[in-house]
Design an enzyme around this catalytic site. Sequence first.
Site, PDB file in Angstrom:
ATOM      1  N   ASP A  32       0.827  -1.204   0.000  1.00 35.99           N
ATOM      2  CA  ASP A  32       0.000   0.000   0.000  1.00 35.99           C
ATOM      3  C   ASP A  32       0.862   1.254   0.000  1.00 35.99           C
ATOM      4  O   ASP A  32       1.385   1.662   1.026  1.00 35.99           O
ATOM      5  CB  ASP A  32      -0.905  -0.023   1.237  1.00 35.99           C
ATOM      6  CG  ASP A  32      -2.046   0.957   1.155  1.00 35.99           C
ATOM      7  OD1 ASP A  32      -2.024   1.823   0.257  1.00 35.99           O
ATOM      8  OD2 ASP A  32      -2.951   0.877   1.998  1.00 35.99           O
ATOM      9  N   HIS A  64     -10.014  -1.290  -7.850  1.00 37.67           N
ATOM     10  CA  HIS A  64      -9.671  -0.112  -7.048  1.00 37.67           C
ATOM     11  C   HIS A  64      -8.517   0.665  -7.667  1.00 37.67           C
ATOM     12  O   HIS A  64      -8.547   1.900  -7.735  1.00 37.67           O
ATOM     13  CB  HIS A  64      -9.322  -0.558  -5.630  1.00 37.67           C
ATOM     14  CG  HIS A  64      -9.059   0.551  -4.674  1.00 37.67           C
ATOM     15  ND1 HIS A  64     -10.050   1.363  -4.177  1.00 37.67           N
ATOM     16  CD2 HIS A  64      -7.906   0.992  -4.115  1.00 37.67           C
ATOM     17  CE1 HIS A  64      -9.531   2.257  -3.353  1.00 37.67           C
ATOM     18  NE2 HIS A  64      -8.227   2.057  -3.302  1.00 37.67           N
TER      19      HIS A  64
END
Length: 439
Positions: free
Chosen positions: A251, A347
């Site tokens: 991330d 996403h």
Amino acid sequence: MSKKKDVPGGSGAARGAARLDDSGHDGRAVSRRRLIGGVGAAGAAGLVLGAAGGVGGYAAAQDDEATALTTVGSTQAVFHGKHQPGITTPLQARGHLVAFDLAAGAGRKEAAALMRRWSAAAERLMAGEPAEGGRGHDTGVALDAGPSSLTVTFGFGRTFFARTGLTGRRPAALDPLPAFSSDHLDSRRSDGDLWVQIGADDALVAFHALRALQKEAGSTARVRWQMNGFNRTPGATARPMTARNLMGQVDGTNNPKPTESDFDERIFVPSGGSAESSWMAGGSYAVVRRIRMLLDDWEELTVTRQEQIIGRRKADGAPLSGGSETTAMDLDKRGPDGKPLIAANAHARISSPEKNGGAAMLRRPFSYHDGISEDGTPDAGLLFICWQADPFKGFIPVQRKLDRGDALSPFIRHEASGLFAVPGGAAAGEYVGQRLLEA
């Protein structure tokens, strides 16, 4: 002036610490490894604004040596500068986010005195010095520790300006965020007159700063809400790596990088703005969102399904279109079945600058875990923080797009929200916000 404490590898916090300036650069001839060892950031899968705007963990040198744990305490960030610390500073292992409301009867004068006290305390604490000042002796919580990359960042919420009689100097960029259909916001944990972000690579150092600033608030302001977060500790991996979030996803891969020519334009407010917002020159706008991850539901999925939802491989963060973590996504590439390798509602695709007119923000979050909810599920997720020169050109257009069809939406819940104007850094002899409060 208080005597500086000794820190590992040096004879005193100020002398022995590696210093990071407001751009995350080292002020001494210290190895790059020491400065960015814990950089892991929001990530390839970035929440709330997704996978394409990574955070703090930009360009960790893959070939550098690992950080020895004994050096963690010696790294020192710089308080004074063009920008406040804690924006481009590499991700820290521990964080506290706190919002305050001014007490009844407290106005501009009291707010200025508070910001003066807070700034003085932050400067001492970031140098590894005791927090002793106008509100009593130091608690001793951080004795024996070095600065540990401590940063303290201050911001003002929309309501601050009415309470201090400064409505005419409230910037338009601080207008309320629009409502999103996926929001389940708790007003008691949202917004606030004042916002403080604390980050450090040692939990006791971070808590020490938290207590010191809460004490310095005195009767001027009271805590509205507090959130506590964490990231991977520098030195916990064999080499510098982008961090993972609590879903296990890498991330922070595609965060804007300070080396990019338009980085400052995207992230920081330029000088020469309107009269009411000129005090924000060198500052940035922080959107803060508490995003709960529905981990029980997520963990029931196969890894393949998780990867399809995100648009990146779980093992290394590489896009499903191929390559390594830092390879640009090929949004047009198709598989043998003729379908895009990165799904239309993935996403990573929806949140990418390419699909949002170039909109981007610097994501710099913390993970959180607040125990088990009444229904037996983990109360855990992401304390999402993103930085931009204008939230109406950064966060808002991307979140609107995610709100309309992000495959990740069923597995996350936005539970709190805030928008804060974070002024530029204080020059030597100034306190944060002085150009607003004393103009």
